[in-house]
Design a protein around this motif. Structure first.
Motif, mmCIF file in Angstrom:
data_model
loop_
_atom_site.group_PDB
_atom_site.id
_atom_site.type_symbol
_atom_site.label_atom_id
_atom_site.label_comp_id
_atom_site.label_asym_id
_atom_site.label_seq_id
_atom_site.Cartn_x
_atom_site.Cartn_y
_atom_site.Cartn_z
ATOM 1 N N LYS A 1 0.822 -1.233 0.000
ATOM 2 C CA LYS A 1 0.000 0.000 0.000
ATOM 3 C C LYS A 1 0.844 1.266 0.000
ATOM 4 N N GLU A 2 2.069 1.134 0.525
ATOM 5 C CA GLU A 2 2.966 2.304 0.545
ATOM 6 C C GLU A 2 3.718 2.474 -0.770
ATOM 7 N N GLY A 3 3.477 1.552 -1.689
ATOM 8 C CA GLY A 3 4.126 1.673 -2.992
ATOM 9 C C GLY A 3 5.447 0.929 -3.089
ATOM 10 N N ARG A 4 5.804 0.163 -2.067
ATOM 11 C CA ARG A 4 7.079 -0.565 -2.138
ATOM 12 C C ARG A 4 6.908 -1.814 -2.983
ATOM 13 N N LEU A 5 7.811 -1.988 -3.933
ATOM 14 C CA LEU A 5 7.694 -3.104 -4.873
ATOM 15 C C LEU A 5 7.893 -4.435 -4.162
ATOM 16 N N THR A 6 6.986 -5.378 -4.442
ATOM 17 C CA THR A 6 7.130 -6.736 -3.904
ATOM 18 C C THR A 6 7.498 -7.715 -5.007
ATOM 19 N N ALA A 7 7.250 -7.339 -6.252
ATOM 20 C CA ALA A 7 7.572 -8.245 -7.364
ATOM 21 C C ALA A 7 7.640 -7.461 -8.667
ATOM 22 N N LEU A 8 8.496 -7.948 -9.533
ATOM 23 C CA LEU A 8 8.659 -7.328 -10.850
ATOM 24 C C LEU A 8 8.902 -8.457 -11.853
ATOM 25 N N ARG A 9 8.021 -8.515 -12.844
ATOM 26 C CA ARG A 9 8.225 -9.520 -13.900
ATOM 27 C C ARG A 9 8.260 -8.765 -15.224
ATOM 28 N N HIS A 10 9.280 -9.032 -16.013
ATOM 29 C CA HIS A 10 9.493 -8.252 -17.235
ATOM 30 C C HIS A 10 9.830 -9.229 -18.356
ATOM 31 N N HIS A 11 8.933 -9.366 -19.302
ATOM 32 C CA HIS A 11 9.155 -10.282 -20.424
ATOM 33 C C HIS A 11 9.237 -9.484 -21.715
ATOM 34 N N LYS A 12 10.117 -9.912 -22.587
ATOM 35 C CA LYS A 12 10.263 -9.224 -23.869
ATOM 36 C C LYS A 12 10.148 -10.241 -24.997
ATOM 37 N N LEU A 13 9.454 -9.852 -26.042
ATOM 38 C CA LEU A 13 9.302 -10.697 -27.229
ATOM 39 C C LEU A 13 9.724 -9.864 -28.431
#
Ligand code: MOS
Length: 746
Positions: free
Chosen positions: A299-311
């Motif tokens: 809720k404070e905006g702190r990232l818990t996960a990041l998934r980044h896929h490129k095609l």
């Protein structure tokens, strides 16, 4: 007594006068006695086989010396591996070389080469070559082959793994209070330097000299030597002036070797210049791509996960993608990450470096999504970024060698007037225009060369000095800043120093790519010039006739060409006096530099923050950028004038990426739609807003001797995201494609 240092002064370009008066000679300007001209004929289909080439009419045309095809051009000796040129190794643009057989892999692939006594006659004859094909079905766009995507082991010449993870991204998403999942699409981009690529080849017996527009003379030398089966000592490459490059002259494409082969066939020097149209099919491009970014935050905006896929599409022979997932995986503290590249095989050439390679596209996705997150949580976009700030590289846990990012946010925001922004979209107006403010973070990694970088310094007995290193001046200002570096290391005024580069006969420097030029070349030049100063001081203190005889060398400093005792500046003598007394015409030293083993324990990144103001005409869908402010922390600034020019150029390139630059494949014909500067739009002065560059001071004691982090690429990173975020703020519309065009805003 103090002498102003040359480093840090806004010295005018040493090559400026030559450039504006026409004195600068580019590769295609060269005229050699008996020179002939080669013109390439490109394949008219994207896939299939050449079934016949009728050269009869071309051969009868005036001035034609030969028509070369896969049937009569000698085969290459071998293809070196595809390695990005920053390694200081051969750097072929692709592991495919034309003219080896009848197979066609992409439209524009060279299938014939006409050599004639003038360029116009070669051009005319090239139009008379009749090529017939058996065409087979082609794939040239992502949409045609999404289902056939595969995950490569590595991309970017093997330097970047196809998949990277840390923590548990599924768990991180599961515990998030907010999740955003977004897909971004990007048109392909082409480099369009003012100077199209050109090579002139001349043989003297078995010795080959190439005048080539290149970012690295050693990269051209080693690639052509490997292709032609020559030892590198038989290949000299000269490149004094390069009219822009932006990545398309970093890898070495087929034309330099083809010019050499043609010159050998006709027994005359041969010049091969690509046309503007051929630049779209001969020197790589930034690939069309799709990126999917999924983030989770509390809720404070702190990232818990990041998934980044490129095609993205690559060629039929190389697993190449620009490294779009790099900085985006390092920019914020986030324990759970997954980055995956997927490729499809397409009938195009291999994509390549293009300014801010990878990061300009990857950070667009991340920084647009961070803006969404800020909007959704009602947190100021800068505050959100500060909450996710990391002082270590999250991919390794290593501390940054230096950062300055927080100061970039703060100083950029002040200069831009960020506090005036009402966060509510559509809340700012100017008449009927919707006004928006947007910002984004920027970063570009500090690539280091893997091989030693060398330079040489020579002092003449007239008191002037020359420093030499093989690097070409490709428009960045390197000749100017290296003159400044040499002046300070030698204790000479800058007017008495000069830089020579652009020749493989000079000490070897890897190709200047990935923003590495100023750092690695200054390290070599500084080391060489410092060695020379120490050598001369050692000679003076050992000389019974010198006023410095017997002094501690460490107590000696040099000002204005005079070696003096630091504590007794009246005691000393000039370099000139020392050399004259000893009947020496000159003195010389070399210097070599490699990154220290210690530096591998640090993360290296130039950080910055971008701000943009746009005005959108809601009736026309037209977005104009009114103002851009970029704050950057590039470590030691060797020359604020050339550094600002680099950063400003990068920011304007980001404007082009955001609103103008695009190329598309026509899937029916397998051809690029744009093949001229009339169809492929880049920003011109009328598009250019006020661009302000703020340089934030940071000291970096790790990265190289002078603490230089590089400015060539970071100016573009984040610029498109800042503009897209400003468009969202102006209109309430989130556009997740580049470029953003009229129809997106109507
Ligand atoms: Mo830069 S695009 O690596 O020349």
């Amino acid at each position: 007594m103090t002498t102003a240092l040359a480093i840090g002064q806004p010295t005018d370009r040493v090559d400026g006068r030559h450039k504006v008066t026409g004195g600068a000679q580019y590769s295609a300007d060269l005229l050699l006695t008996g020179m002939a001209y080669a013109v390439l004929v490109g394949a008219g289909v994207p896939s299939g086989r050449v079934t016949g080439i009728d050269s009869a009419e071309a051969l009868q045309a005036d001035g034609v010396l030969t028509v070369l095809t896969h049937e009569n051009l000698p085969k290459i000796a071998g293809q070196p591996p595809l390695i990005p040129s920053l390694a200081g190794m051969p750097a072929p643009g692709q592991t495919f070389f034309p003219f080896q057989d009848e197979v066609v892999h992409y439209t524009g692939q060279p299938v014939a080469m006409v050599v004639a006594d003038t360029w116009e006659r070669a051009q005319h004859a090239a139009a008379l070559v009749r090529v017939s094909y058996q065409e087979t079905p082609s794939v040239t766009t992502l949409d045609q082959a999404r289902d056939e995507a595969y995950e490569p082991e590595a991309v970017f010449g093997g330097f970047v793994p196809g998949r990277s993870t840390r923590g548990d991204v599924a768990a991180g998403l599961a515990k998030a209070d907010v999740r955003i999942d977004a897909v971004f699409s990007y048109a392909a981009n082409n480099h369009n330097p003012i100077e199209p690529s050109a090579t002139t080849a001349a043989w003297d017996g078995d010795q080959l000299t190439l005048h080539d527009a290149t970012q690295g003379v050693a990269a051209t030398q080693l690639t052509v030597a490997a292709l032609l089966g020559l030892t590198p000592s038989k290949v000299r490459v000269i490149s004094h002036y390069v009219g822009g490059s932006f990545g398309c002259k970093a890898m070495i494409w087929a034309h330099p070797a083809l010019a050499a082969l043609a010159a050998r066939e006709v027994g005359r020097p041969v010049k091969l210049s690509l046309t503007r149209e051929q630049m779209f099919t001969s020197v790589g491009h930034r690939e069309e791509q799709e990126q999917r970014l999924t983030l989770g935050a509390d809720k404070e905006g702190r990232l818990t996960a990041l998934r980044h896929h490129k095609l993205s599409p690559t060629s039929h022979f190389d697993d190449w993608a620009e490294p779009s997932l790099g900085v985006a995986s390092q920019f914020y503290a986030c324990d759970n990450y997954e980055g995956v590249y997927r490729l499809i095989r397409a009938h195009t050439m291999t994509p390549t470096f293009m300014r801010a390679p990878g990061e300009a596209s990857g950070m667009f996705a991340l920084e647009s999504t961070m803006d969404d997150l800020a909007h959704e949580l009602g947190i100021d976009p800068i505050e959100l970024r500060l909450r996710n700030f990391t002082d270590t590289d999250p991919t390794t846990g290593n501390p940054w060698s230096s950062s300055g990012l927080k100061e970039c946010y703060q100083r950029g925001a002040e200069r831009f007037g960020w506090h005036r922004r009402n966060p509510e979209p559509r809340s700012h107006r100017d008449g009927h225009l919707l006004i928006g403010y947007g910002m984004a973070g920027a970063g570009y990694p500090g690539y280091g060369p893997s091989n030693p970088q060398r330079a040489r310094a020579r002092l003449y007995s007239d008191g002037t000095a020359v420093v030499q290193a093989a690097t070409p001046e490709f428009g960045t200002g390197v000749a100017t800043v290296m003159t400044q570096v040499a002046a300070d290391a030698l204790g000479l005024p800058v007017e008495r120093c000069r830089f020579e580069g652009g020749d493989t006969m000079l000490p070897t420097i890897a190709a200047a790519v990935g923003s590495s030029g100023a750092g690695m070349i200054s390290a070599a030049v500084h080391t060489a010039a410092t060695n020379l100063r120490r050598q001369l001081v050692a000679q003076a203190v050992a000389d019974a006739q010198s006023p410095l005889h017997g002094a501690d060398p460490d107590a000696v400093t040099v000002r204005d060409g005079r070696m003096i005792l630091r504590d007794a500046p009246d005691t000393g003598e000039t370099y000139v006096e020392l050399l004259h007394r000893n009947f020496l015409p000159d003195a010389e030293a070399v210097g070599a530099w490699s990154p220290s083993p210690e530096s591998t324990r640090y993360g290296k990144m130039t950080f910055g923050a971008q701000f943009a103001e746009v005005a959108v005409d809601p009736g026309l869908g037209l977005a104009r950028v009114r103002r851009m402010v970029g704050a950057f922390a590039p470590g030691r600034v060797l020359n604020p004038k050339t550094a600002r020019s680099q950063l400003m150029g990068g920011m304007l390139w980001g404007l082009g990426q955001a609103l103008l630059e695009a190329n598309y494949m026509d899937p029916r014909r397998g051809r690029w739609v744009a093949s001229s500067l009339g169809d492929y739009l880049v920003p011109v002065n009328a598009d250019a807003p006020e661009v302000e560059v703020e340089l934030v001071d940071v000291t970096d004691e790790i990265i190289n001797p002078l603490g230089v982090k590089g400015v060539g690429e970071v100016g573009q990173v984040g610029a498109a995201a800042a503009i897209a975020n400003a468009v969202h703020h102006a209109t309430g519309r989130r556009v997740r494609k580049l470029p953003i065009t009229l129809e997106d805003l109507l």
